[in-house]
Design a protein around this motif. Sequence first.
Motif, PDB file in Angstrom:
ATOM      1  N   GLY A 122      34.235  26.391 -21.863  1.00  0.00           N
ATOM      2  CA  GLY A 122      35.635  26.813 -21.827  1.00  0.00           C
ATOM      3  C   GLY A 122      36.202  27.031 -20.446  1.00  0.00           C
ATOM      4  O   GLY A 122      37.239  27.688 -20.297  1.00  0.00           O
ATOM      5  N   LYS A 151      44.663  28.846 -17.204  1.00  0.00           N
ATOM      6  CA  LYS A 151      45.401  30.070 -17.510  1.00  0.00           C
ATOM      7  C   LYS A 151      45.509  30.948 -16.262  1.00  0.00           C
ATOM      8  O   LYS A 151      46.556  31.549 -16.002  1.00  0.00           O
ATOM      9  N   THR A 206      39.999  25.727 -19.822  1.00  0.00           N
ATOM     10  CA  THR A 206      41.026  26.567 -20.436  1.00  0.00           C
ATOM     11  C   THR A 206      41.312  27.801 -19.599  1.00  0.00           C
ATOM     12  O   THR A 206      42.473  28.121 -19.305  1.00  0.00           O
ATOM     13  N   GLN A 207      40.265  28.486 -19.181  1.00  0.00           N
ATOM     14  CA  GLN A 207      40.445  29.733 -18.450  1.00  0.00           C
ATOM     15  C   GLN A 207      40.968  29.523 -17.037  1.00  0.00           C
ATOM     16  O   GLN A 207      41.802  30.294 -16.553  1.00  0.00           O
ATOM     17  N   ILE A 231      39.721  33.501 -26.493  1.00  0.00           N
ATOM     18  CA  ILE A 231      40.331  33.042 -25.246  1.00  0.00           C
ATOM     19  C   ILE A 231      41.078  34.189 -24.568  1.00  0.00           C
ATOM     20  O   ILE A 231      40.973  34.388 -23.356  1.00  0.00           O
TER      21      ILE A 231
END
Length: 212
Positions: free
Chosen positions: A16, A23, A19-20, A191
Motif C-alpha cells: 500500500g 495521500k 496509496t499512502q 487506509i
Amino acid sequence: MNRGLLITFEGIDGCGKSTQLNKLADWFKSNGRSVLVVREPGGTSIGEKIRNILLDKKNDEMCSVTELLLYEAARAQITSQVIRPAIEEGKIVICDRFYDSTFAYQGYARGLGEKLVRDLNETATEGLAPNITFLLDLTAEDAYKRRKGRGEAEDRLEAMGLDFQKAVREGYLVLAENDYRIRRIDASKSIDDIFETIVGEVEKEIAACGTR
C-alpha cells in the motif's frame, strides 16, 4: 525558506505504499508546501531504463550482484540529478523506495550482506539519508492477495514467490528494530488509520527539524 525533507516509503510489493505516499503528497500541498514524488528505481531517464531491465521477467538469468549494482546505479543518478537539488530548494521529496529496499531485497533476501550494501548505498547517495521512513508492514500472503486483486502482471521480483517476499519482509523488520528513523506501521489497518499515523509522525518530525 522552508527546510527540505526526504521522506521514504518502504515495504514488500502490495503493502500500500503508493496509496499512502500520494495521500501524504496531497496533504503537504494542501498545507502550502512544494512536493516532489519520485520512485526507485527510476525517476530519471537513465533510471527508468535501468528499471525496465531490472523488472523485466525475461531477465531471469540476472545474477544477484548485477541486480544490486543496477539498483545502486539508478539510485546514484536520481540522488544527484533529482533528490538532492530538490531538498536544497526546500522541497519535500517523497520517495517510493530508497536504500532500505536494497538492504531488504539484495542484502538480506539475496544474501549479499549488510556491509556490501551499506558501502554501496553510501557511495550512491553521497551520504544522503531520509529524514523519516515509513515501513508499511504486511504479511507476504496478504500482500500477494492484494497484488492478485489488482489483476496486474507480476514483475521479475514479484514473481520470485512467497518465500522470497517473506525473506524481504524479515529484512525490513531487522532494519526497523535497529533504526529510529524507520516507523513500522501495520499495513493491514484501514487506509485512513494508516494515514492518520503517518501524518502524526510527519508533524513530529517537522517540529523536531525546527529545533535542530
